[in-house]
Write a protein that holds these residues in place. Sequence first.
Motif, PDB file in Angstrom:
ATOM      1  N   GLY A 144     -14.339  28.805  26.217  1.00 19.03           N
ATOM      2  CA  GLY A 144     -13.268  27.995  26.114  1.00 19.03           C
ATOM      3  C   GLY A 144     -11.766  28.213  26.675  1.00 19.03           C
ATOM      4  O   GLY A 144     -10.749  27.834  26.163  1.00 19.03           O
ATOM      5  N   TYR A 145     -12.082  28.840  27.965  1.00 15.71           N
ATOM      6  CA  TYR A 145     -10.931  29.404  28.569  1.00 15.71           C
ATOM      7  C   TYR A 145     -10.376  28.106  29.100  1.00 15.71           C
ATOM      8  O   TYR A 145      -9.137  28.249  29.250  1.00 15.71           O
ATOM      9  CB  TYR A 145     -11.497  30.441  29.402  1.00 15.71           C
ATOM     10  N   HIS A 146     -10.859  27.101  29.295  1.00 16.57           N
ATOM     11  CA  HIS A 146     -10.532  25.835  30.005  1.00 16.57           C
ATOM     12  C   HIS A 146      -9.856  24.790  29.079  1.00 16.57           C
ATOM     13  O   HIS A 146      -9.238  23.761  29.444  1.00 16.57           O
ATOM     14  CB  HIS A 146     -11.483  25.212  30.760  1.00 16.57           C
ATOM     15  N   PHE A 147      -9.955  25.085  27.738  1.00 16.93           N
ATOM     16  CA  PHE A 147      -9.659  24.032  26.843  1.00 16.93           C
ATOM     17  C   PHE A 147      -8.206  23.610  26.786  1.00 16.93           C
ATOM     18  O   PHE A 147      -7.853  22.295  27.109  1.00 16.93           O
ATOM     19  CB  PHE A 147      -9.844  24.694  25.227  1.00 16.93           C
ATOM     20  N   ALA A 148      -7.132  24.314  27.248  1.00 14.05           N
ATOM     21  CA  ALA A 148      -5.955  24.081  27.240  1.00 14.05           C
ATOM     22  C   ALA A 148      -5.574  23.021  28.520  1.00 14.05           C
ATOM     23  O   ALA A 148      -4.852  22.146  28.639  1.00 14.05           O
ATOM     24  CB  ALA A 148      -4.792  25.271  27.374  1.00 14.05           C
ATOM     25  N   ASN A 200      -8.904  29.958  24.951  1.00 11.08           N
ATOM     26  CA  ASN A 200      -9.014  31.300  25.567  1.00 11.08           C
ATOM     27  C   ASN A 200      -9.308  32.065  24.258  1.00 11.08           C
ATOM     28  O   ASN A 200      -8.412  33.303  24.121  1.00 11.08           O
ATOM     29  CB  ASN A 200      -7.856  31.704  26.287  1.00 11.08           C
ATOM     30  N   LEU A 201      -9.800  31.593  23.025  1.00  9.44           N
ATOM     31  CA  LEU A 201     -10.052  32.426  22.102  1.00  9.44           C
ATOM     32  C   LEU A 201     -11.309  32.151  21.560  1.00  9.44           C
ATOM     33  O   LEU A 201     -11.553  31.104  20.926  1.00  9.44           O
ATOM     34  CB  LEU A 201      -8.880  32.264  20.971  1.00  9.44           C
ATOM     35  N   ALA A 202     -12.360  33.270  21.611  1.00 14.16           N
ATOM     36  CA  ALA A 202     -13.826  32.835  21.229  1.00 14.16           C
ATOM     37  C   ALA A 202     -14.362  34.267  20.757  1.00 14.16           C
ATOM     38  O   ALA A 202     -13.977  35.062  21.145  1.00 14.16           O
ATOM     39  CB  ALA A 202     -14.250  32.223  22.249  1.00 14.16           C
ATOM     40  N   GLY A 220     -14.128  36.528  34.451  1.00 14.20           N
ATOM     41  CA  GLY A 220     -13.336  37.247  33.627  1.00 14.20           C
ATOM     42  C   GLY A 220     -13.929  37.997  32.491  1.00 14.20           C
ATOM     43  O   GLY A 220     -15.048  37.680  32.042  1.00 14.20           O
ATOM     44  N   ARG A 221     -13.149  39.072  32.077  1.00  8.62           N
ATOM     45  CA  ARG A 221     -13.670  39.878  31.019  1.00  8.62           C
ATOM     46  C   ARG A 221     -13.650  38.939  29.680  1.00  8.62           C
ATOM     47  O   ARG A 221     -14.242  38.746  28.771  1.00  8.62           O
ATOM     48  CB  ARG A 221     -12.790  40.979  30.720  1.00  8.62           C
ATOM     49  N   PRO A 241     -17.335  36.443  28.447  1.00  6.70           N
ATOM     50  CA  PRO A 241     -18.565  37.115  28.406  1.00  6.70           C
ATOM     51  C   PRO A 241     -19.821  36.181  28.294  1.00  6.70           C
ATOM     52  O   PRO A 241     -20.886  36.666  28.819  1.00  6.70           O
ATOM     53  CB  PRO A 241     -18.427  37.861  27.192  1.00  6.70           C
ATOM     54  N   GLY A 242     -19.717  34.913  27.806  1.00  2.21           N
ATOM     55  CA  GLY A 242     -21.063  34.122  27.600  1.00  2.21           C
ATOM     56  C   GLY A 242     -21.300  33.826  29.059  1.00  2.21           C
ATOM     57  O   GLY A 242     -22.696  33.765  29.191  1.00  2.21           O
ATOM     58  N   ASN A 243     -20.600  33.311  29.924  1.00  2.00           N
ATOM     59  CA  ASN A 243     -20.961  33.096  31.244  1.00  2.00           C
ATOM     60  C   ASN A 243     -21.689  34.368  31.995  1.00  2.00           C
ATOM     61  O   ASN A 243     -22.590  34.387  32.773  1.00  2.00           O
ATOM     62  CB  ASN A 243     -19.887  32.955  32.152  1.00  2.00           C
ATOM     63  N   GLN A 244     -21.078  35.564  31.584  1.00  2.00           N
ATOM     64  CA  GLN A 244     -21.687  36.810  32.301  1.00  2.00           C
ATOM     65  C   GLN A 244     -23.045  36.937  31.744  1.00  2.00           C
ATOM     66  O   GLN A 244     -23.903  37.285  32.685  1.00  2.00           O
ATOM     67  CB  GLN A 244     -20.787  37.849  32.106  1.00  2.00           C
ATOM     68  N   LEU A 245     -23.365  36.860  30.510  1.00  2.00           N
ATOM     69  CA  LEU A 245     -24.620  37.007  30.129  1.00  2.00           C
ATOM     70  C   LEU A 245     -25.495  35.969  30.644  1.00  2.00           C
ATOM     71  O   LEU A 245     -26.848  36.513  30.985  1.00  2.00           O
ATOM     72  CB  LEU A 245     -24.670  36.946  28.414  1.00  2.00           C
TER      73      LEU A 245
END
Length: 415
Positions: free
Chosen positions: A215-219, A233-235, A364-365, A368-372
Amino acid sequence: MEQVKKIHNRVAARLLDHVRNRTTDQAEGLMRVSSASYTDPELWQREMEVIFKRLPILAALSAEISQPGHYKTLDLLDTPILLTRLRDGSVRAMLNVCGHRGMKLAEGKGKCDKFACPYHAWLYGNDGNLLRIAGEDSYGEVEKASFKLKQLPVYERGGMIFVVLTAGLEVDFEGFLGGMIEDIEALGFADWHYCGNREIHGANWKVAYDGYLEGYHFAAAHPETIHARTFSNLAAYDNYGPHQLIGFAQKAMEEKLGQVPPDELHLHENNGYDFIRTLFPNVSIFVAPEITQIAQLIPGPGVGENRTVLHFIQRQAPQSEEERQANEQMMDWLRGVVDSEDYQLGLKVQEGLESGAFEYITFGRNEPGNQLFHRTLDHYLSEDAAQRLVAELGSKDAAKAGAHSEGDRLVVAKG
């Protein structure tokens, strides 16, 4: 079910804490992924062979073929599939190809218990058995059983129907879906009403799927739609192996749920927070009060393309024409949001990746969902894992050899 409640309570509680502290779940560090991962046709072909043709892939929702005699046809990765519901309620998945001359046997969806090939009128039952050869006395004597439609492994649970695109390759379905299918089963999709679907087309399937995982891209991308009610950016994340439960906090979460006992937070999905449920490798589920959207990402036909089917279901069928029209409008609106605010941006991302401007992209840190997701891809595509899949996936214990059985949990922290 109790385990599902505990997980939901845990994720919701962490979301509430993030709202109060303006933090978010984080991975341990940054992660780089090669830009070629999204543009290399040879890698894309390997993904298709190792992952999409050897794991259970969503083919339909149970509500699409809810009654005996119902059928649905579709193409997945150039594989023509015929799904049917038999009299005993079970589902068959078959290659939609007549055994005579290779003609596609059926089109679309509907209800019938026999299929006549449109080329030479050979007649098949909806179980795939050849019933009649037109002009059999002049055709010649054959063993009808040898012309039976080619069967594909099929699994139905939680109101969803999955197929394995490699004939004869039985997999450990329960081991692969694990707790995620229990989570979905608790929603009761098996009894929901199928409203319809919409299609959109976008970039490489991983470019598209990456967007469902954060949800980093929502804004920036959804300022007047999603971000109007949901924090950017809050999940908070949890995962059942490669499958993920992603919680997004609504801006009114503290007001609505600040005084709710921690063991009751699971009762308030859509009333303070929302979940996205993802099924590796290509499904995203968003249960909303108005209508539920299930996105099915179908890679191809080339490395830089995907076709996404947005399925829509509700707990009950519309009770009036006005409700039906409202559903149509909601489906059109959601399609428009996903297409214009996600997939059109994804196509521009694809152009950027293909330009070769950067050798790597970086998660980015706070992603985490993308990283997994990308760690899971790397695991399946590794030489050892691929060989093990080919050799062992047919056994009941084979799926336990995958990344999803290694206890891979997201490492989270306040950031």
